[in-house]
Design an enzyme around this catalytic site. Sequence first.
Site, mmCIF file in Angstrom:
data_model
loop_
_atom_site.group_PDB
_atom_site.id
_atom_site.type_symbol
_atom_site.label_atom_id
_atom_site.label_comp_id
_atom_site.label_asym_id
_atom_site.label_seq_id
_atom_site.Cartn_x
_atom_site.Cartn_y
_atom_site.Cartn_z
ATOM 1 C CG HIS A 209 -5.710 -0.618 1.629
ATOM 2 N ND1 HIS A 209 -5.484 0.725 1.850
ATOM 3 C CD2 HIS A 209 -4.709 -1.281 2.231
ATOM 4 C CE1 HIS A 209 -4.390 0.858 2.578
ATOM 5 N NE2 HIS A 209 -3.892 -0.335 2.811
ATOM 6 C CG ASP B 157 -7.946 2.921 0.999
ATOM 7 O OD1 ASP B 157 -7.108 2.032 0.750
ATOM 8 O OD2 ASP B 157 -8.477 3.055 2.112
ATOM 9 C CB CYS C 174 -0.997 0.004 1.147
ATOM 10 S SG CYS C 174 -0.313 -0.283 2.789
#
Length: 358
Positions: free
Chosen positions: A243, A241, A66
């Site tokens: 993820h 994000d 990430c």
Amino acid sequence: MKGHWVSQRTSPRQMSPVWILGKQYSTHKDLEEIRRDVQSRIWLTYRRGFAQIGDSGYTSDKGWGCMLRCGQMVLAEALLRRHLGREWTWAPETKDETYLRILHMFEDHKLATFSLHIISQLGVDEGKPIGEWYGPNTVAQVLRKLTPFDEWNNFSVNVAMDNIVIMDEIRCSCQTEGERTWRPLLLFIPLRLGLAEMNPLYFSGIKKYFKMPQSLGLIGGKPNHASYFIGFVGDEVVYLDPHTTQEAGTVGKKVTEEEEDMDRSHHCNFAQRMPLEHLDPSLALCFYCGTEKEFDDLCNRIRQELIDAEKTPLFELVPTRPAYMRDDATGTGASGISMDLEDHRLDSEDDEEFEVLQ
């Protein structure tokens, strides 16, 4: 708490302007413009099914990549600024050759200049095994080592250590020897703004940072959960994000349906938001200055808005290296390698609650 920054509930936040990478928007009048701006950022996420990274066995970066993806997003934003400008916007039908060339640089294979493969292999050279989570300082240092291989853009990447930005060393790194030409500056400032939690004294400075036109966003996030923060509204930060796990592939020349789908997978319709106090205190501010004039303007803004106007400044800005700072035998000055700042170890992560936002 996280969610889309646009909400149906009434709150003071809705009366506040939205700031995205130096641009101000109204939550009442500019909803489409905000969405177009957010969607135009290059969104880089976990991928699966790519060629193995070296002999590591990894064919996906789910659960560990990430922060590397956040670093890639900062680089991608710098490339967009360099070649297409801050006002450029993406659309599903976009086939601009420069844009596609930028996107190719982040594909998941060993021949792409800024691929996960290349970045993670450089991390191994600095003692970071493939599959180990990076902190914001470490990813900034690895990207600094990578950019000299990118002759197309000729970035000067500086990582300001010890919370100090040294103006003359940065200026010297951006000026081509024997000429007055300026190499575009990509500046990372790793910071620790608290112990276990963000110190509220820094909230005002973080907001002012996002208002600066040279802002590239910051990388950081909740512990072991990195995100790319691009702005704020009220007392909440706005972020992309990484993820979400998507299939690896190529955008090619964007002529087939699969290539068009791959391009769309690099753009998120809505950013997420979360309270400022939920930020992890370990983060890195990122700036881009395409010209010396922009760097001079940045230094003036930092002095006036982040230092003189704040009781607790985010960092220091000095004209020359202070005498108390140790000599750097490598000659890299403020950009010297320091890989030993805090890097949280990622124990587990579940991305099932995330989905591609289309």
